[in-house]
Design an enzyme around this catalytic site. Structure first.
Site, PDB file in Angstrom:
ATOM      1  CG  ASP A 197      -1.674  -0.510   1.303  1.00 24.49           C
ATOM      2  OD1 ASP A 197      -2.724  -0.771   0.038  1.00 24.49           O
ATOM      3  OD2 ASP A 197      -3.182  -0.976   2.126  1.00 24.49           O
ATOM      4  CD  GLU A 256      -6.948   4.251   0.438  1.00 24.73           C
ATOM      5  OE1 GLU A 256      -7.780   5.329   0.568  1.00 24.73           O
ATOM      6  OE2 GLU A 256      -6.877   2.862   1.593  1.00 24.73           O
ATOM      7  CD  GLU A 265     -11.957  -1.644   2.870  1.00 30.37           C
ATOM      8  OE1 GLU A 265     -10.923  -1.594   2.162  1.00 30.37           O
ATOM      9  OE2 GLU A 265     -12.468  -1.874   3.874  1.00 30.37           O
TER      10      GLU A 265
HETATM   11  O1  KIV Z   1      -5.150  -1.957   4.626  1.00 37.64           O
HETATM   12  C1  KIV Z   1      -5.906  -2.881   3.977  1.00 37.64           C
HETATM   13  O2  KIV Z   1      -5.027  -3.828   4.574  1.00 37.64           O
HETATM   14  C2  KIV Z   1      -6.515  -3.056   2.488  1.00 37.64           C
HETATM   15  C3  KIV Z   1      -7.291  -3.513   2.376  1.00 37.64           C
HETATM   16  C4  KIV Z   1      -7.547  -5.215   3.457  1.00 37.64           C
HETATM   17  C5  KIV Z   1      -7.666  -4.465   1.027  1.00 37.64           C
HETATM   18  O3  KIV Z   1      -6.168  -2.276   2.170  1.00 37.64           O
END
Ligand code: KIV
Length: 284
Positions: free
Chosen positions: A87, A118, A186
């Site tokens: 992420d 995102e 989500e």
């Molecule tokens: O931060 C996270 O764990 C996520 C997901 C569970 C999609 O973005």
């Protein structure tokens, strides 16, 4: 050399085209990543959910690129097959294309094979285009986007009407046009996620988005029953790690306090000869 065939962005597409479900779980450390990989899960996400599960914050907003780099290195060291996705945390892709590329590049150098961002505003779409044109694999994230918690105002289901589902589909299509190879959906109603999945070429990975997505992702601490906070309704808890951990820790605590642990098998001993010398000296 081993003959393990790593999962790639292309594998994701092939799986969607062949109607094979894609599996994904989050992981934040070496051993968990290794077990997930050995169980054949297709992809591991170093989610910024680590802000809550590992660092104990209330939201993902506090997570920094430095945090993500540490956990991305740990996870990547445990993985041979699964596609590792990291992420991009809050503020790491919002300032300029230069900073976005630098931060995404650092995550790739730390071992990730793709990054997840995102949203799909014009600004974010531009950043995604720049990343994909720089050779960095990108996954999008739509529906409920935790980094926008302050503007969304709560943990609300997204795409609850026909119009909003169409908006989500348009956003997903733009992500696809800008080079994203998959989109996380989500907290979206099952029917809306189905519609989006059927009208998009790239795979959708659902979390709280029903069973018609091309794949599923969940937070590892949630499915193992390890996270002490609230667990969302869309999670199935497959184990109760909290109970297992607390039982083991309490037993250890008791045994040390009672003077039972360490037992004979956990201790190192001198040879008889050396022990005798020691005992003799003590007596003298
Ligand atoms: O931060 C996270 O764990 C996520 C997901 C569970 C999609 O973005």
């Amino acid at each position: 050399m081993n003959n393990i065939k790593p999962v790639t962005a292309r594998t994701f597409q092939k799986m969607k085209d062949n109607n094979e479900k894609i599996t994904m779980l989050t992981a934040y450390d070496f051993s968990t990543a290794k077990y997930i990989d050995e169980c054949g899960v297709d992809s591991i996400l170093i989610g910024d959910s680590l802000g809550m599960t590992i660092l104990g914050y209330d939201t993902t907003i506090n997570v920094t690129i430095e945090d993500m780099l540490t956990f991305t290195k740990a996870v990547s060291n445990g993985v041979q097959r699964a596609l590792v996705i990291a992420d991009m945390p809050f503020l790491s892709y919002h300032i300029s294309k230069e900073q976005t590329t630098l931060n995404a590049g650092k995550l790739i150098q730390a071992g990730a094979k793709a990054v997840k961002l995102e949203g799909a505003s014009d600004f974010i779409l531009d950043e995604i285009l720049h990343l994909t044109q720089s050779g960095i694999n990108v996954v999008g994230h739509l529906g409920f986007t935790p980094q926008y918690i302050n503007t969304i105002g709560g943990y609300f289901i997204q795409g609850k009407s026909y119009e909003n589902t169409l908006k989500l589909l348009q956003a997903a299509k733009k992500l696809e046009e800008n080079g994203a190879f998959a989109v996380v959906l989500e907290m979206v109603p099952e029917e809306s996620a189905k519609f989006i999945s059927e009208n998009l070429s790239i795979p959708t990975i659902g979390i709280g988005a029903g069973k018609y997505c091309d794949g599923q992702v969940l937070v590892i601490d949630d499915i193992l029953g390890k996270y002490p906070g609230n667990v969302p309704r869309f999670v199935k808890q497959y184990a109760n790690m909290q109970e297992i951990m607390k039982n083991a820790i309490s037993q250890y605590n008791q045994e040390v306090k009672n003077g039972e642990f360490p037992f004979k098998e956990h201790s190192f001993n001198l040879s008889d000869e050396e022990r005798e010398k020691l005992e003799y000296n003590l007596i003298k």
